[in-house]
Design an enzyme around this catalytic site. Structure first.
Site, PDB file in Angstrom:
ATOM      1  CE  LYS A 208      -4.029   1.867   2.407  1.00 34.49           C
ATOM      2  NZ  LYS A 208      -4.946   1.676   3.545  1.00 34.49           N
ATOM      3  CD  GLU A 214       8.114  -6.947   7.100  1.00 34.44           C
ATOM      4  OE1 GLU A 214       7.805  -7.241   8.268  1.00 34.44           O
ATOM      5  OE2 GLU A 214       7.789  -5.851   6.568  1.00 34.44           O
ATOM      6  N   GLY A 270      -5.385  -2.899   4.607  1.00 33.57           N
ATOM      7  CA  GLY A 270      -4.598  -3.984   4.013  1.00 33.57           C
ATOM      8  C   GLY A 270      -5.267  -5.339   4.092  1.00 33.57           C
ATOM      9  NE  ARG A 271      -7.655  -5.508  10.078  1.00 30.75           N
ATOM     10  CZ  ARG A 271      -7.091  -4.334  10.330  1.00 30.75           C
ATOM     11  NH1 ARG A 271      -5.953  -4.017   9.744  1.00 30.75           N
ATOM     12  NH2 ARG A 271      -7.652  -3.481  11.157  1.00 30.75           N
ATOM     13  CD  GLU A 356      -3.088  -6.280  10.824  1.00 32.30           C
ATOM     14  OE1 GLU A 356      -1.974  -6.814  10.934  1.00 32.30           O
ATOM     15  OE2 GLU A 356      -3.543  -5.846   9.754  1.00 32.30           O
ATOM     16  CG  HIS A 387      -6.363 -38.477  12.836  1.00 37.59           C
ATOM     17  ND1 HIS A 387      -6.506 -39.791  13.219  1.00 37.59           N
ATOM     18  CD2 HIS A 387      -7.323 -38.257  11.897  1.00 37.59           C
ATOM     19  CE1 HIS A 387      -7.481 -40.362  12.527  1.00 37.59           C
ATOM     20  NE2 HIS A 387      -7.996 -39.439  11.714  1.00 37.59           N
ATOM     21  CE  LYS A 519       4.333  -2.565   9.097  1.00 32.39           C
ATOM     22  NZ  LYS A 519       3.452  -1.817   8.176  1.00 32.39           N
TER      23      LYS A 519
END
Length: 554
Positions: A208, A214, A270-271, A356, A387, A519
């Site tokens: 964005k 990263e 963003g999400r 978030e 399991h 960050k």
């Protein structure tokens, strides 16, 4: 949005008293006492999704109090505020308009005297033209070969959404190979590059701000490796590098041409950005027609959320039930189990959507909350979890409300696999609800004794360890099939569940200041790591860890 301390509302106080009355009632009793329980606590959404919430520890009175709570917070008005583009992301002074990205029903949406519907349509047109060109092999790389691979470089919402969706919709996939790079660990880059030929690969850099450490670190590494190939010119980047961002200046500085720039907007979190140009990798993977169906599915659920009365509104009910367990039963976690292997990333995706958004401890009145806000979300695809961790669900000491999701029809009808998978799905929700009693255990051993003798035998026998108390709540979702359309419906449903919770928990769901803290701290420490001198700048633990690294790095 109405700003109230939820614990001071009449509905909350009613719920507290009501909880004390029903907290020990077993689901067995609720079903035995009401033969119409399923009819009362289930909804059929357009014959596409059956939502069964009857296996929850609640009654009609519980739901009445929960719905009163939603009304005390004027939930309907808050929903309308979001759709109308009011600045409900208060701490960042922004509207929240991801719903506008998939708007096929409502009139033009005006924001700051601009018709953003036109902007959205223009970006969608650009996505269509580009994805068609690549899929139809008209877009060529620098070696004049058709594109075979797509690498999406992003993190968080720029990775989790498109990665989950492209995996979930693999049955609709074309010939393009999809890859996703998110981790700052260089291994993620190196292992991905081993699988591709750069001359036939396009790179989508999705950020964005176009400053996310990263993403830009990974993008710069790939750019350098791309330009270091024999006979590659900087101008060749135009055939291989594309940006999805709201920061055009940074995109151009990176060396990406304006025509390769796909804009997104600051009113898209963003999400929640998978519906925007961040979903370009999805359009490339399944084709624009299917991408459009994905958007239309989300829009149909938007309409349901916006226009349906609260008592029949699936995201609202789901959010209210979650608040009920989180705040009154002290359930700390919620599990989501999808019985479809293609959907294996769905729970991970929803972790971000939920945690978030609602992982907040300051309310809308700037006070520290005294109630529970966001739940811990986790899960794995069924039947793998059966399991491993299902043991804790059946016989552990924690209350874990769970959502079970399964398609009635599978994309891979092989032998009798799917009917067996369905049998496990139905068996698990039944067993979690009703458990296995003393009588049932001893009946399995053909012991014909009275109840007192049963208990005596059980206490002196290995059979005691087979006892399952049940009373674990579940929601069940039966879908027709996992398609672009139904996946859009399901994702939109969970987005609106999170919104509902945020409104009633009196928090702001659309910022993420905790993420920003990590960050900025990392940037400060990065500068310290570059220095040779041992540090005394931080606390004793952080100093010791940094100094140990400095003394031992090779």
């Amino acid at each position: 949005m109405k700003s109230l301390n939820p614990t001071t509302t009449k509905s909350w106080k009613d719920l507290k008293k009501h909880y004390l009355k029903i907290k020990d009632i077993h689901l067995k009793d609720l079903f035995q006492n009401d033969s119409n329980r399923f009819e009362k606590f289930s909804l059929n959404f357009k014959d596409i999704i059956l939502f069964d919430y009857s296996k929850n520890r609640l009654t009609t009175k519980t739901m009445s109090y929960l719905l009163n709570l939603a009304q005390e917070f004027n939930l309907k008005d808050s929903i309308l505020s979001m759709f109308e583009g009011k600045k409900i992301n208060f701490t960042e002074n922004k509207p929240v308009l991801h719903t506008a990205l998939r708007n096929f029903h409502r009139k033009n949406i005006i924001l700051n005297k601009k018709n953003i519907s036109l902007e959205i349509k223009n970006v969608l047109k650009k996505i269509k033209l580009f994805s068609d060109a690549v899929i139809n092999k008209k877009w060529k790389g620098y070696s004049d070969k058709s594109i075979t691979d797509v690498v999406n470089i992003g993190i968080g919402g720029s990775d989790l959404g498109p990665f989950m969706v492209t995996e979930a919709l693999k049955p609709y996939k074309n010939h393009l190979n999809m890859h996703f790079i998110s981790n700052l660990d260089g291994t993620h880059v190196i292992e991905t590059l081993k699988k591709i030929d750069m001359s036939t690969t396009i790179f989508l850099i999705s950020s964005k701000t176009f400053t996310t450490q990263e993403t830009i670190t990974n993008a710069n590494t790939i750019k350098k490796l791309f330009l270091n190939q024999n006979k590659v010119l900087e101008s060749d980047m135009s055939k291989h590098f594309f940006a999805i961002s709201m920061n055009k200046n940074e995109v151009l500085k990176f060396g990406i041409l304006e025509e390769n720039f796909f804009p997104i907007w600051d009113w898209v979190g963003g999400r929640y950005s998978v519906w925007s140009a961040v979903g370009l990798s999805i359009a490339l993977s399944i084709g624009y027609k299917n991408f459009s169906l994905f958007l239309k599915g989300a829009d149909v659920m938007d309409e349901h959320f916006l226009n349906t009365p609260l008592k029949k509104n699936i995201p609202v009910l789901l959010g209210l039930i979650s608040i009920w367990y989180n705040n009154f039963f002290n359930a700390q976690t919620e599990a989501i189990f999808v019985y479809d292997q293609y959907m294996y990333k769905f729970s991970t995706y929803l972790q971000q959507t939920n945690m978030e958004s609602n992982g907040k401890n300051i309310d809308r009145n700037k006070n520290i909350v005294s109630w529970q806000t966001g739940s811990i979300i986790w899960g794995e695809p069924g039947s793998n979890g059966q399991h491993s961790f299902y043991q804790l669900l059946h016989q552990g000491t924690k209350l874990i409300p769970s959502d079970f999701i399964i398609p009635i029809n599978t994309h891979n009808q092989i032998n009798n696999h799917h009917i067996k998978l369905l049998s496990h799905f139905f068996a698990q929700t039944k067993s979690l609800a009703f458990g296995k009693s003393i009588k049932e255990i001893l009946k399995d051993n053909n012991l014909e004794k009275n109840t007192f003798q049963y208990i005596s035998d059980l206490n002196n026998d290995i059979n005691i360890y087979k006892l399952c108390h049940g009373n674990q709540p579940t929601n069940s979702f039966l879908l027709d099939k996992i398609t672009p359309y139904t996946l859009g419906i399901l994702m939109s449903l969970y987005e609106h569940k999170v919104f509902t919770q945020g409104v009633i928990m009196n928090i702001f769901s659309f910022d993420q200041w905790g993420v920003e803290l990590g960050k900025s701290a990392a940037n400060n420490i990065l500068n310290e790591l570059k220095k040779k001198k041992l540090t005394k700048k931080y606390d004793s633990s952080t100093n010791a860890l940094i100094n140990f690294y400095k003394l031992n790095k090779k």
